[in-house]
Design an enzyme around this catalytic site. Structure first.
Site, PDB file in Angstrom:
ATOM      1  N   GLY A  37      54.226  55.420  55.681  1.00 15.44           N
ATOM      2  CA  GLY A  37      54.252  53.971  55.852  1.00 15.44           C
ATOM      3  C   GLY A  37      54.193  53.273  54.512  1.00 15.44           C
ATOM      4  O   GLY A  37      55.038  53.497  53.650  1.00 15.44           O
ATOM      5  N   ALA A  40      57.017  51.116  50.992  1.00 19.12           N
ATOM      6  CA  ALA A  40      58.349  51.720  51.114  1.00 19.12           C
ATOM      7  C   ALA A  40      58.716  51.997  52.563  1.00 19.12           C
ATOM      8  O   ALA A  40      59.822  51.680  53.010  1.00 19.12           O
ATOM      9  CB  ALA A  40      58.406  53.008  50.295  1.00 19.12           C
ATOM     10  N   SER A  63      50.143  58.735  58.500  1.00 20.03           N
ATOM     11  CA  SER A  63      48.784  59.185  58.726  1.00 20.03           C
ATOM     12  C   SER A  63      47.839  57.997  58.625  1.00 20.03           C
ATOM     13  O   SER A  63      47.910  57.214  57.688  1.00 20.03           O
ATOM     14  CB  SER A  63      48.395  60.246  57.688  1.00 20.03           C
ATOM     15  OG  SER A  63      47.019  60.533  57.771  1.00 20.03           O
ATOM     16  N   GLU A  73      50.687  43.139  43.794  1.00 22.76           N
ATOM     17  CA  GLU A  73      52.033  43.594  43.451  1.00 22.76           C
ATOM     18  C   GLU A  73      52.827  42.452  42.856  1.00 22.76           C
ATOM     19  O   GLU A  73      52.780  41.326  43.341  1.00 22.76           O
ATOM     20  CB  GLU A  73      52.748  44.112  44.703  1.00 22.76           C
ATOM     21  CG  GLU A  73      54.036  44.828  44.442  1.00 22.76           C
ATOM     22  CD  GLU A  73      53.829  46.204  43.831  1.00 22.76           C
ATOM     23  OE1 GLU A  73      54.298  46.421  42.705  1.00 22.76           O
ATOM     24  OE2 GLU A  73      53.210  47.060  44.489  1.00 22.76           O
ATOM     25  N   ALA A  74      53.538  42.731  41.782  1.00 19.81           N
ATOM     26  CA  ALA A  74      54.432  41.752  41.172  1.00 19.81           C
ATOM     27  C   ALA A  74      55.863  42.204  41.392  1.00 19.81           C
ATOM     28  O   ALA A  74      56.155  43.399  41.427  1.00 19.81           O
ATOM     29  CB  ALA A  74      54.135  41.611  39.683  1.00 19.81           C
ATOM     30  N   LYS A 102      56.053  33.621  40.806  1.00 19.52           N
ATOM     31  CA  LYS A 102      56.103  34.295  39.512  1.00 19.52           C
ATOM     32  C   LYS A 102      57.374  33.890  38.775  1.00 19.52           C
ATOM     33  O   LYS A 102      58.482  34.087  39.283  1.00 19.52           O
ATOM     34  CB  LYS A 102      56.073  35.817  39.701  1.00 19.52           C
ATOM     35  CG  LYS A 102      56.205  36.606  38.407  1.00 19.52           C
ATOM     36  CD  LYS A 102      56.312  38.099  38.662  1.00 19.52           C
ATOM     37  CE  LYS A 102      56.585  38.865  37.381  1.00 19.52           C
ATOM     38  NZ  LYS A 102      56.798  40.310  37.612  1.00 19.52           N
ATOM     39  N   GLU A 360      57.455  46.307  34.119  1.00 17.33           N
ATOM     40  CA  GLU A 360      58.369  45.199  34.408  1.00 17.33           C
ATOM     41  C   GLU A 360      58.593  44.999  35.912  1.00 17.33           C
ATOM     42  O   GLU A 360      59.616  44.463  36.336  1.00 17.33           O
ATOM     43  CB  GLU A 360      59.707  45.414  33.691  1.00 17.33           C
ATOM     44  CG  GLU A 360      59.670  45.108  32.200  1.00 17.33           C
ATOM     45  CD  GLU A 360      59.742  43.613  31.875  1.00 17.33           C
ATOM     46  OE1 GLU A 360      59.846  42.805  32.813  1.00 17.33           O
ATOM     47  OE2 GLU A 360      59.689  43.272  30.674  1.00 17.33           O
ATOM     48  N   THR A 362      59.281  46.818  38.646  1.00 17.54           N
ATOM     49  CA  THR A 362      60.529  47.303  39.240  1.00 17.54           C
ATOM     50  C   THR A 362      60.325  48.165  40.491  1.00 17.54           C
ATOM     51  O   THR A 362      61.304  48.529  41.141  1.00 17.54           O
ATOM     52  CB  THR A 362      61.325  48.140  38.213  1.00 17.54           C
ATOM     53  OG1 THR A 362      60.497  49.209  37.733  1.00 17.54           O
ATOM     54  CG2 THR A 362      61.764  47.267  37.046  1.00 17.54           C
ATOM     55  N   ILE A 364      59.074  47.794  43.692  1.00 17.24           N
ATOM     56  CA  ILE A 364      59.579  47.297  44.971  1.00 17.24           C
ATOM     57  C   ILE A 364      61.076  47.055  44.888  1.00 17.24           C
ATOM     58  O   ILE A 364      61.810  47.275  45.859  1.00 17.24           O
ATOM     59  CB  ILE A 364      58.808  46.036  45.399  1.00 17.24           C
ATOM     60  CG1 ILE A 364      57.431  46.443  45.931  1.00 17.24           C
ATOM     61  CG2 ILE A 364      59.561  45.242  46.452  1.00 17.24           C
ATOM     62  CD1 ILE A 364      56.579  45.308  46.413  1.00 17.24           C
TER      63      ILE A 364
END
Length: 515
Positions: A37, A40, A63, A73-74, A102, A360, A362, A364
């Site tokens: 899960g 991603a 699981s 997260e950016a 952002k 930088e 990247t 996601i």
């Protein structure tokens, strides 16, 4: 990059019908199984169910005992296009994930101690057919009236002033900061509403066809079996399907990227959230600050050869502001990538496909581009080698281009004040990056690779921010008289200043927008 297998040719003519595709699965792909899960897995489940749900069924197995590190997260701007593709409402997403806007990243102490610059998401100035804006700026700099390079970029100036607004009449190019765990929960609900089957369970065994080696099913701890025609590996660094089962191989990039560890923790906010990420270099790596609506995501990225875990934790604790929300957690990683993103009837996404490093934002983006690439090549009628080769060629090109951009931050610097930075100065770099640096330094030109997700504006902002100025500019800038150039530069600067002056603060816009 190793050459891809190509069709045989005779006297320059390709004979495609003479090349049998021995990898094809005879039956069509109807059942897609996602292993894992997290961000991603649920991005994959949401995209496939919402965009291809009439043609395939999607099952996600995860699981319940595996936790996700909530570091904040950016992202980078293409995530907005991805959300529009999926029909995601921006306000609903932002409320659910504590998201903020952002405009870029501020790099502190990277060129040298006490120096800072911003890599923004905006376009700087105005380009012409032969040369980007920085060529005109360099000529104006010779005359003494150029000013700061960032003064010609609305996003960069707005970030410096803590301002933000988004509208059709005065658009800014932006991305988001958000809670990664909450993002996974948000997508999970969308995916389940779209018909995804969600199964909780530990995968004990991966079954393969003895003849083809293709994955046929996942056996769970409760003895149940999840059959599928196609599998997506979102099991993180371990790569349960792509590596432990299919033995795809991994390209280790630690000789280019020295950092292999991070420690993360959350703290309360002590001031209104700024519209940019902070990246603060230290003696053995760098520290991130990601502002959400109600908390700050903090982390320290470091090379374990030059800093112990204990010192990393102590350094991070000494640098953060606000009350701690959770205890620091150490994360290990090996920068690099799988040798294939798609192997047999399995595609790896997220950490299972590789990890460069978070500098930088990247991670996601790579999940997103991998998904879009997969859907464009989706094997409805069975997996073909031509689709696999195309996917892997683009995957490799994209990862190589990002590697160049990240390594550049460590190589183009005046820092040599610690063993870590001295090693960065000495280390070999990819030949492709060597060429890009020479080209920019000698001519001021930036030519992008096919897989480069960062535009010329990003390369110029970071290269010059790190201290590399070209030795010459394109002579198209000389076509303007000094007076005309000065008028041009002054006009552009005034336009940017007027646009930014009219913007509210980021905090004010957030409060109004998310009411």
């Amino acid at each position: 990059m190793p050459p891809l297998d190509s069709e045989s040719t005779t006297q320059g003519q390709a004979h495609f019908d003479s090349v049998p595709d021995t990898s094809a699965i005879q039956s069509p792909v109807k059942q897609v199984v996602i292993a894992g899960g997290g961000t991603a897995g649920w991005m994959a489940a949401t995209a496939l169910s919402r965009l291809l749900g009439k043609s395939i069924s999607v099952t996600l197995v995860e699981s319940k005992d595996i936790g996700i590190v909530g570091v904040g997260e950016a992202t980078i701007p293409p995530i907005r296009t991805f959300h529009k593709l999926l029909g995601i409402d921006e306000k609903a997403f932002m409320r659910a994930t504590q998201a903020t806007f952002k405009l870029g990243i501020e790099f502190q102490n990277w060129r040298e101690k006490s120096h800072s610059y911003i890599h923004s998401f905006g376009i700087t100035g105005r380009e012409c057919w032969a040369g980007e804006f920085h060529h005109f700026w360099l000529r104006a700099k010779d005359y003494g009236f150029a000013g700061e390079f960032g003064d010609y970029c609305p996003e960069l100036l707005a970030a410096k002033q803590g301002k933000f607004a988004s509208s059709d009449t005065a658009p800014l190019n932006f991305a988001y900061h958000f809670d990664a765990v909450a993002y996974g929960r948000f997508l999970k609900q969308l995916a389940i509403d779209a018909g995804v089957t969600h199964i909780e369970g530990d995968i004990n065994r991966v079954q393969q066809c003895p003849k083809s080696g293709n994955i046929t099913s996942l056996n769970l701890a409760d003895n149940s079996e999840i059959k599928g025609d196609f599998f997506i590996d979102c099991t993180g660094f371990k790569g349960l399907l792509i590596e432990e089962t299919l033995h795809t191989g991994y390209d280790d990039w630690r000789h280019f990227l020295l950092c292999d560890s991070a420690v993360a923790m959350q703290t309360s906010l002590t001031q209104p959230p700024l519209p940019y990420t902070k990246s603060i270099a230290h003696e053995a790596g760098w520290q991130w600050q990601i502002p959400l609506q109600e908390r700050m995501g903090n982390g320290l990225v470091y090379c374990s050869r030059f800093m112990s875990d204990e010192k990393a934790i102590a350094t991070l604790k000494a640098q953060v502001s606000g009350d701690p929300i959770n205890s620091p957690r150490v994360i290990r990683f090996t920068p690099g990538k799988r040798r294939k993103g798609w192997n047999k009837n399995c595609v790896a996404l997220g950490l299972a496909s590789g990890f460069i490093e978070p500098l930088e934002s990247t991670s996601i983006h790579l999940i997103m581009t991998g998904l879009v690439r997969l859907m464009r090549l989706f094997p409805f009628d069975g997996v073909t080698q031509s689709a696999i080769d195309e996917y892997n060629a683009k995957f490799t090109s994209e990862m190589d281009a990002i590697l160049d951009f990240i390594v550049m931050h460590y190589k183009v610097t005046n820092r040599h004040d610690s063993p870590f930075w001295q090693q960065c100065q000495r280390m070999d770099i990819p030949q492709s990056l060597t060429h890009k640096l020479r080209l920019f330094e000698q001519t001021g030109r930036v030519f992008l690779d096919d897989g480069d997700i960062f535009r010329v504006d990003s390369w110029t902002q970071v290269l010059m921010g790190q201290g590399m100025l070209p030795k010459q500019y394109h002579r198209v800038a000389d076509e303007m008289s000094e007076a005309a150039l000065k008028q041009f530069m002054t006009g552009l600067k005034q336009q940017v200043m007027q646009k930014v002056a009219s913007l509210p603060s980021h905090a004010q816009f957030l409060e109004h927008y998310l009411k």
